[in-house]
Design a protein around this motif. Structure first.
Motif: not given
Length: 221
Positions: A88-96
């Motif tokens: 969807g909106c991958p949180t892990c990418i935003l965190e990285a």
């Protein structure tokens, strides 16, 4: 490199394992650190551990388990990989991104391909042959600290667009804009119709049907 929630089948960790197995001998100082629950219950999970054992990856795949401070894990990593088939909106990418860590994902994965800008803030691997595509992207970053640094810096800059305060302001403005249609719902239809008549008519029919069902439900005693 860091990988989040590997035992979820949609995360497609098996593809990363296969790609990494092709380069492990060349990059002996690199390991995969997996964050998240560790289980061997489903056929997919069993397949993961079997592949690791059969391809001499036992000491190269580090199962970190569930972490309270996942940001520290990002901060001590050099690459973040998300091999998912869909997001969807991958949180892990935003965190990285918020920690200046470049991510690798697949070019056909919704959500992932909207956050990762190829050769700008991360890499999008070719999906026609997923293992080969991911292998190419891994080699590029594992073999070039300068490229990791360059992509990570841009990822950090791009993460500002997803800052909570910025996002909250956008949501607030959306609600205000939506409220202006309350007294004139036909205005929304006219605006949509000018852009895409077919979709606008379909939406109007759907709304009409929903309202009919709503009236039936509310009239039931």
């Amino acid at each position: 490199m860091i990988f989040i929630n590997a035992i979820k089948e949609n995360k497609n960790f098996i593809t990363l394992l296969k790609a990494f197995s092709r380069v492990q001998a060349e990059f002996k100082n690199w390991n995969i650190h997996v964050i998240g629950k560790v289980e061997k219950r489903t056929p997919y999970q069993i397949e993961l551990f079997k592949f690791i054992e059969e391809n001499n990856l036992v000491t190269r795949v580090i199962w970190e388990g569930i972490k309270d401070d996942v940001f520290n894990e990002y901060a001590t990593s050099h690459i973040h990989v998300l091999a998912s088939l869909s997001e969807g909106c991958p949180t892990c990418i935003l965190e990285a991104m918020s920690l200046g860590l470049p991510s690798i994902g697949f070019d056909d994965c919704p959500g992932t391909n909207e956050l990762i800008k190829h050769n700008a803030n991360g890499l999008l691997a070719k999906s026609d042959d997923r293992v080969a595509g991911l292998e190419v992207s891994l080699r590029r970053l594992m073999d070039s600290p300068s490229l990791c640094e360059y992509l990570g810096k841009q990822a950090l800059l791009d993460s500002v667009n997803f800052d909570p305060q910025h996002t909250y302001n956008n949501w607030e403005q959306l609600f205000y804009d939506a409220a202006t249609y309350k007294t004139n719902p036909d205005r929304l239809f006219q605006e949509q119709y000018s852009i895409d008549p077919e979709k606008a008519m379909h939406a109007k029919r759907m709304i009409k049907k929903l309202m009919q069902n709503y009236k039936v439900i509310t009239n039931v005693k």
